[in-house]
Design a protein around this motif. Structure first.
Motif, PDB file in Angstrom:
ATOM      1  N   GLU A 194       0.803  -1.228   0.000  1.00 53.67           N
ATOM      2  CA  GLU A 194       0.000   0.000   0.000  1.00 53.67           C
ATOM      3  C   GLU A 194       0.834   1.275   0.000  1.00 53.67           C
ATOM      4  OE1 GLU A 194      -3.751   0.498   0.238  1.00 53.67           O
ATOM      5  OE2 GLU A 194      -3.373  -1.348  -0.844  1.00 53.67           O
ATOM      6  N   LYS A 195       2.130   1.181  -0.259  1.00 54.21           N
ATOM      7  CA  LYS A 195       2.964   2.382  -0.324  1.00 54.21           C
ATOM      8  C   LYS A 195       2.872   2.984  -1.724  1.00 54.21           C
ATOM      9  CE  LYS A 195       6.320   0.870   3.169  1.00 54.21           C
ATOM     10  NZ  LYS A 195       5.421   1.244   4.221  1.00 54.21           N
ATOM     11  N   TRP A 196       2.842   4.324  -1.773  1.00 56.51           N
ATOM     12  CA  TRP A 196       2.725   5.006  -3.059  1.00 56.51           C
ATOM     13  C   TRP A 196       4.048   4.973  -3.826  1.00 56.51           C
ATOM     14  CZ3 TRP A 196      -1.514   5.894  -5.458  1.00 56.51           C
ATOM     15  CH2 TRP A 196      -2.689   6.275  -4.789  1.00 56.51           C
ATOM     16  N   ILE A 197       3.950   4.645  -5.109  1.00 55.37           N
ATOM     17  CA  ILE A 197       5.067   4.745  -6.055  1.00 55.37           C
ATOM     18  C   ILE A 197       4.684   5.807  -7.079  1.00 55.37           C
ATOM     19  CG2 ILE A 197       6.366   3.601  -7.879  1.00 55.37           C
ATOM     20  CD1 ILE A 197       5.843   0.940  -6.380  1.00 55.37           C
ATOM     21  N   ARG A 198       5.546   6.778  -7.271  1.00 52.58           N
ATOM     22  CA  ARG A 198       5.314   7.838  -8.256  1.00 52.58           C
ATOM     23  C   ARG A 198       6.028   7.467  -9.556  1.00 52.58           C
ATOM     24  NH1 ARG A 198       4.240  13.974  -7.136  1.00 52.58           N
ATOM     25  NH2 ARG A 198       2.201  12.931  -7.125  1.00 52.58           N
ATOM     26  N   ILE A 199       5.289   7.467 -10.663  1.00 55.74           N
ATOM     27  CA  ILE A 199       5.851   7.152 -11.980  1.00 55.74           C
ATOM     28  C   ILE A 199       5.852   8.437 -12.807  1.00 55.74           C
ATOM     29  CG2 ILE A 199       5.676   5.696 -14.034  1.00 55.74           C
ATOM     30  CD1 ILE A 199       3.810   3.843 -12.345  1.00 55.74           C
ATOM     31  N   TRP A 200       7.046   8.901 -13.130  1.00 51.86           N
ATOM     32  CA  TRP A 200       7.193  10.138 -13.913  1.00 51.86           C
ATOM     33  C   TRP A 200       7.300   9.744 -15.379  1.00 51.86           C
ATOM     34  CZ3 TRP A 200      12.038  13.782 -13.823  1.00 51.86           C
ATOM     35  CH2 TRP A 200      11.702  15.044 -14.347  1.00 51.86           C
ATOM     36  N   VAL A 201       6.312  10.140 -16.170  1.00 54.10           N
ATOM     37  CA  VAL A 201       6.273   9.806 -17.589  1.00 54.10           C
ATOM     38  C   VAL A 201       6.532  11.078 -18.383  1.00 54.10           C
ATOM     39  CG1 VAL A 201       4.908   8.827 -19.458  1.00 54.10           C
ATOM     40  CG2 VAL A 201       4.633   7.952 -17.135  1.00 54.10           C
ATOM     41  N   LYS A 202       7.585  11.015 -19.211  1.00 56.02           N
ATOM     42  CA  LYS A 202       7.969  12.171 -20.022  1.00 56.02           C
ATOM     43  C   LYS A 202       7.758  11.854 -21.503  1.00 56.02           C
ATOM     44  CE  LYS A 202      11.906  12.057 -17.597  1.00 56.02           C
ATOM     45  NZ  LYS A 202      13.259  12.367 -17.125  1.00 56.02           N
ATOM     46  N   LYS A 203       8.000  12.832 -22.334  1.00 52.49           N
ATOM     47  CA  LYS A 203       7.794  12.690 -23.781  1.00 52.49           C
ATOM     48  C   LYS A 203       8.483  11.428 -24.296  1.00 52.49           C
ATOM     49  CE  LYS A 203       8.769  14.936 -28.202  1.00 52.49           C
ATOM     50  NZ  LYS A 203       9.360  16.121 -28.865  1.00 52.49           N
ATOM     51  N   GLY A 204       7.696  10.568 -24.963  1.00 51.39           N
ATOM     52  CA  GLY A 204       8.214   9.317 -25.504  1.00 51.39           C
ATOM     53  C   GLY A 204       7.899   8.113 -24.635  1.00 51.39           C
ATOM     54  N   GLY A 205       7.418   8.346 -23.422  1.00 54.22           N
ATOM     55  CA  GLY A 205       7.086   7.244 -22.516  1.00 54.22           C
ATOM     56  C   GLY A 205       5.634   6.822 -22.682  1.00 54.22           C
ATOM     57  N   MET A 206       5.409   5.516 -22.706  1.00 56.16           N
ATOM     58  CA  MET A 206       4.046   4.989 -22.736  1.00 56.16           C
ATOM     59  C   MET A 206       3.904   3.973 -21.620  1.00 56.16           C
ATOM     60  SD  MET A 206       1.778   3.413 -25.825  1.00 56.16           S
ATOM     61  CE  MET A 206       1.749   1.637 -25.708  1.00 56.16           C
ATOM     62  N   ILE A 207       2.811   4.098 -20.851  1.00 53.67           N
ATOM     63  CA  ILE A 207       2.565   3.128 -19.789  1.00 53.67           C
ATOM     64  C   ILE A 207       1.148   2.577 -19.897  1.00 53.67           C
ATOM     65  CG2 ILE A 207       4.230   4.141 -18.190  1.00 53.67           C
ATOM     66  CD1 ILE A 207       1.854   5.174 -16.548  1.00 53.67           C
ATOM     67  N   VAL A 208       1.004   1.370 -19.385  1.00 52.33           N
ATOM     68  CA  VAL A 208      -0.302   0.725 -19.270  1.00 52.33           C
ATOM     69  C   VAL A 208      -0.509   0.383 -17.803  1.00 52.33           C
ATOM     70  CG1 VAL A 208      -1.705  -1.290 -19.869  1.00 52.33           C
ATOM     71  CG2 VAL A 208      -0.206  -0.259 -21.597  1.00 52.33           C
ATOM     72  N   LEU A 209      -1.575   0.951 -17.235  1.00 53.75           N
ATOM     73  CA  LEU A 209      -1.984   0.593 -15.884  1.00 53.75           C
ATOM     74  C   LEU A 209      -3.075  -0.459 -16.020  1.00 53.75           C
ATOM     75  CD1 LEU A 209      -2.266   4.155 -14.298  1.00 53.75           C
ATOM     76  CD2 LEU A 209      -0.292   2.627 -14.334  1.00 53.75           C
ATOM     77  N   PRO A 210      -2.915  -1.612 -15.374  1.00 50.64           N
ATOM     78  CA  PRO A 210      -3.888  -2.689 -15.576  1.00 50.64           C
ATOM     79  C   PRO A 210      -5.254  -2.370 -14.981  1.00 50.64           C
ATOM     80  CG  PRO A 210      -2.287  -3.299 -13.895  1.00 50.64           C
ATOM     81  CD  PRO A 210      -1.825  -1.991 -14.457  1.00 50.64           C
ATOM     82  N   ALA A 211      -6.277  -3.000 -15.520  1.00 53.43           N
ATOM     83  CA  ALA A 211      -7.625  -2.875 -14.968  1.00 53.43           C
ATOM     84  C   ALA A 211      -7.592  -3.275 -13.497  1.00 53.43           C
ATOM     85  CB  ALA A 211      -8.588  -3.770 -15.734  1.00 53.43           C
ATOM     86  N   GLY A 212      -8.300  -2.512 -12.669  1.00 49.41           N
ATOM     87  CA  GLY A 212      -8.385  -2.845 -11.252  1.00 49.41           C
ATOM     88  C   GLY A 212      -7.265  -2.305 -10.392  1.00 49.41           C
ATOM     89  N   CYS A 213      -6.302  -1.598 -10.988  1.00 48.26           N
ATOM     90  CA  CYS A 213      -5.153  -1.044 -10.254  1.00 48.26           C
ATOM     91  C   CYS A 213      -5.520   0.353  -9.737  1.00 48.26           C
ATOM     92  CB  CYS A 213      -3.950  -0.964 -11.196  1.00 48.26           C
ATOM     93  SG  CYS A 213      -2.520  -0.084 -10.547  1.00 48.26           S
ATOM     94  N   TYR A 214      -5.510   0.526  -8.412  1.00 47.89           N
ATOM     95  CA  TYR A 214      -5.751   1.859  -7.863  1.00 47.89           C
ATOM     96  C   TYR A 214      -4.602   2.777  -8.264  1.00 47.89           C
ATOM     97  CZ  TYR A 214      -9.641   0.331  -4.895  1.00 47.89           C
ATOM     98  OH  TYR A 214     -10.842  -0.138  -4.441  1.00 47.89           O
TER      99      TYR A 214
END
Length: 199
Positions: free
Chosen positions: A122-142
Motif C-alpha cells: 500500500e505504499k505510493w510509487i510515483r511514476i514520472w512519464v515524459k515525452k516518448g514514454g508509454m505506460i499501461v496501468l492494468p484494470a483494477g489497479c488503484y
C-alpha cells in the motif's frame, strides 16, 4: 562492467513517495531517494515502452503494440490550465485515488506528468512519464494522476473498443476488475507459492 541502461528509463522513472502534504506536483522523493525499477513496476502489472513521440503517426513499433494488444481507439488529451475546461476540478478528480475496469493506456507525446500507483504494501510509487514514454496501468489497479510543476502534458489515450473512462474511487474492492488485479499481481509474492520447489 556497467550494464547498459534501459532506454525506457530516460522517459519513465519511478520512486517511492514521501508522506508530505506539499503541492502534489512536486516530485515527493523520500530522503534518501528510493527508486523503483521498471521491472518492479511490471510485477505490479504496469507495462512501459519508450517510443518515438516525434513520429507517432508513422511509428511502426506503436502500430505493432496497438495491433498486438487490440488498441483500436485513439485520441489525445491535453492537460494544462489553458486547454482543459474546468481545469482545477479535473486535476482534483484525476488525483483522487481510483481504478478503472479496463486498462489505462497513456502515451506522452509532449510534456510530462506523474502517475501514482500502490505497491503490495500500500505504499505510493510515483511514476514520472515524459515525452516518448508509454505506460499501461492494468484494470483494477488503484492509481491517481497529476501534472508536475511544468503544468503540461499531451497524452495519446488508447483503448480496446469503445472508450469507457469511468473512474471508481477507492474503495471499490468488490469489482471483478479489482479482484482480478489483486489475484494476478498483489498475491503473487514469491513466498506465497504453494508449489514445492524441491518436487
Amino acid at each position: 562492467m556497467v550494464a547498459p541502461q534501459d532506454p525506457r528509463e530516460e522517459v519513465i522513472q519511478a520512486w517511492y513517495m514521501d508522506d508530505s502534504d506539499e503541492d502534489q506536483r512536486l516530485p515527493h522523493h523520500k530522503d534518501p531517494k528510493e527508486f523503483v525499477s521498471l521491472d518492479q513496476l511490471s510485477e505490479l502489472g504496469v507495462l512501459s515502452w519508450r517510443l518515438d513521440a516525434d513520429n507517432y503517426e508513422t511509428d511502426e513499433e506503436l502500430k505493432k503494440i496497438r495491433a498486438d494488444r487490440g488498441y483500436s481507439y485513439m485520441d489525445f488529451c491535453e492537460v494544462c490550465p489553458e486547454k482543459l475546461p474546468n481545469y482545477e476540478e479535473k486535476i482534483k478528480n484525476f488525483f483522487e485515488e481510483h481504478l478503472h475496469t479496463d486498462e489505462e493506456i497513456r502515451y506522452c507525446v509532449a510534456g510530462s506528468g506523474y502517475f501514482d500507483v500502490r505497491d503490495r504494501n500500500e505504499k505510493w510509487i510515483r511514476i514520472w512519464v515524459k515525452k516518448g514514454g508509454m505506460i499501461v496501468l492494468p484494470a483494477g489497479c488503484y492509481h491517481r494522476f497529476t501534472l508536475d510543476t511544468d503544468n503540461y502534458i499531451k497524452a495519446m489515450r488508447l483503448f480496446v473498443g469503445d472508450p469507457v473512462w469511468t473512474p471508481f474511487n477507492r474503495p471499490h474492492d468488490h469489482l471483478p476488475a479489482r479482484k482480478g488485479y489483486v489475484q494476478n499481481f498483489l498475491q503473487k509474492e514469491a513466498g506465497d507459492s504453494p508449489i514445492d520447489a524441491a518436487a
